[in-house]
Write an enzyme that holds these catalytic residues in place. Structure first.
Site, PDB file in Angstrom:
ATOM      1  N   ASP A   1      -2.909   4.185   3.040  1.00 37.01           N
ATOM      2  CA  ASP A   1      -2.895   4.318   4.493  1.00 37.01           C
ATOM      3  C   ASP A   1      -2.837   5.790   4.886  1.00 37.01           C
ATOM      4  O   ASP A   1      -1.879   6.489   4.562  1.00 37.01           O
ATOM      5  CB  ASP A   1      -1.675   3.586   5.068  1.00 37.01           C
TER       6      ASP A   1
ATOM      7  N   SER B   1       6.203   7.138  -0.526  1.00 35.68           N
ATOM      8  CA  SER B   1       7.042   7.835  -1.490  1.00 35.68           C
ATOM      9  C   SER B   1       6.171   8.822  -2.237  1.00 35.68           C
ATOM     10  O   SER B   1       4.964   8.657  -2.311  1.00 35.68           O
ATOM     11  CB  SER B   1       7.695   6.874  -2.475  1.00 35.68           C
TER      12      SER B   1
ATOM     13  N   LYS C   1      -6.911   6.509  10.891  1.00 35.53           N
ATOM     14  CA  LYS C   1      -6.627   6.204  12.295  1.00 35.53           C
ATOM     15  C   LYS C   1      -7.221   7.252  13.228  1.00 35.53           C
ATOM     16  O   LYS C   1      -7.147   8.446  12.953  1.00 35.53           O
ATOM     17  CB  LYS C   1      -5.109   6.120  12.512  1.00 35.53           C
TER      18      LYS C   1
ATOM     19  N   GLY D   1       0.842  -1.184   0.000  1.00 34.82           N
ATOM     20  CA  GLY D   1       0.000   0.000   0.000  1.00 34.82           C
ATOM     21  C   GLY D   1       0.876   1.232   0.000  1.00 34.82           C
ATOM     22  O   GLY D   1       2.104   1.148   0.118  1.00 34.82           O
TER      23      GLY D   1
ATOM     24  N   HIS E   1      -4.880   4.720  16.674  1.00 34.21           N
ATOM     25  CA  HIS E   1      -3.507   5.067  16.279  1.00 34.21           C
ATOM     26  C   HIS E   1      -2.474   4.695  17.355  1.00 34.21           C
ATOM     27  O   HIS E   1      -1.401   4.187  17.048  1.00 34.21           O
ATOM     28  CB  HIS E   1      -3.445   6.569  15.972  1.00 34.21           C
TER      29      HIS E   1
ATOM     30  N   GLY F   1       1.912   4.538   1.979  1.00 34.70           N
ATOM     31  CA  GLY F   1       1.872   5.287   3.235  1.00 34.70           C
ATOM     32  C   GLY F   1       1.857   6.777   2.947  1.00 34.70           C
ATOM     33  O   GLY F   1       2.429   7.223   1.948  1.00 34.70           O
TER      34      GLY F   1
ATOM     35  N   TYR G   1      -1.915  13.156  10.264  1.00 35.44           N
ATOM     36  CA  TYR G   1      -0.980  13.574   9.218  1.00 35.44           C
ATOM     37  C   TYR G   1      -1.338  14.922   8.594  1.00 35.44           C
ATOM     38  O   TYR G   1      -0.512  15.526   7.914  1.00 35.44           O
ATOM     39  CB  TYR G   1      -0.858  12.506   8.116  1.00 35.44           C
TER      40      TYR G   1
END
Length: 336
Positions: free
Chosen positions: A66, A284, A100, A39, A133, A41, A71
């Protein structure tokens, strides 16, 4: 029994990926859902670049994403999803999307509002997976990391045993397909299992060859819980990285195995994880890296190579999560 499907197939451009025909490997959760083993991130993906990364990943065939409220980039991610759905490039039901619950939403009456913030930002009607989380709770209603004058974090005394039943309600309401845990140790998972009416299906933790998590993964597997690895490369680009810390990409064992298979060390790490039935979410924003992280299902490590990679473990944890260190439920004081 966990069932892992491995398909030695190159992706075929332009073929939509549907649930009966994942062109990449998936692992089956106890709910019957298929979780793609690779997946994307999105931790530390900057606004302005994360949307582009999502679009590039979708083009390449990624179907597992994800996210997390913490974030701060779910809005932009949601825009990218919406654009993909509206253009007909991909259907919502083809994707597996995780978010999360943040530490300030652990009180039972705050769990649903916490989820709705993520759903609204992501512009989604439901999540495929929602995780707690951290087992640690922070003071509610203010900053995401509320602090005293002296800079110490203000904790809440809400215990995760209050949070879990509220997570179960989200499943019953159809807002999330399944629920799980992130950064819980085995004793904390045991506590959840003892009170769960709906079992956690996924455990997300840091996992890479320098922190192989063998005991925790074996424990989770024995409970039918699938593990997802974050920071699979040891997060070498994070701000807190020390110049002298061990670098996975330069490890002699990994480089030797990579050479043998004509692959990169990153690809060998991801293959080692996925052959253990662990799903990995490398982050990435570069298309080339997104592609190479995804092209790992056309080779297989031997059992001997897998065992050799187990020998380079250093018990080296990158995400020590210092803001939670003084909390009684800090997860990393346990061996696993």
């Amino acid at each position: 029994e966990m069932c892992i499907r491995d398909r030695y197939q190159r992706r075929v451009r332009g073929i939509p990926v549907d649930h009966n025909n994942f062109l990449m490997s998936t692992v089956v959760l106890k709910t019957g859902q298929r979780l793609p083993l690779i997946g994307l991130g999105t931790w530390r993906s900057q606004p302005g670049e994360v949307g582009t990364a999502i679009k590039a990943a979708l083009e390449l065939g990624y179907r597992h994403f994800d996210c997390a409220f913490l974030y701060g980039n779910e809005n932009e991610i949601g825009d990218a999803f919406k654009e993909a759905f509206d253009s007909g490039k991909v259907k919502r039901e083809d994707l597996f999307i995780t978010s999360k619950l943040w530490n300030t939403f652990h009180k039972k009456e705050l769990v649903k509002p916490g989820l709705l913030k993520s759903l609204t930002a992501l512009k989604l009607a439901y999540l495929d997976l929602y995780l707690i989380h951290w087992p640690i709770s922070y003071a509610e209603g203010g900053d995401l990391i509320p602090k005293n004058q002296d800079g110490s974090v203000i904790y809440s005394n809400t215990h995760f045993s209050e949070t879990w039943p509220a997570m179960e309600e989200l499943v019953k309401e159809g807002l999330v397909k399944t629920i799980g845990l992130s950064n819980f140790n085995h004793k904390q998972i045991e506590e959840i299992l003892s009170l769960a009416k709906i079992q956690p299906s996924v455990l997300q933790v840091e996992c890479h060859p320098y922190l192989n998590q063998k005991k925790l993964v074996d424990y989770a597997t024995s409970k039918g819980i699938v593990v997802t690895a974050y920071s699979p490369f040891g997060a070498p680009n994070r701000e807190s990285a020390k110049p002298d810390e061990p670098k996975l990409f330069d490890d002699p064992v990994l480089t030797e195995i990579a050479k043998k298979h004509n692959k990169s060390t990153a690809q060998v790490i991801l293959r080692w994880l996925t052959q253990r039935g662990i799903s990995a979410i490398p982050k990435s924003v570069k298309t080339e890296r997104l592609r190479s992280n995804f092209e790992i299902f056309d080779f297989q490590l031997t059992q001997e190579e897998i065992d050799r990679i187990f020998t380079i473990d250093k018990g080296y944890r990158v995400g020590t999560f210092l803001p939670g260190k003084n909390h009684p439920l800090y997860p990393f004081n346990e061996e696993f």
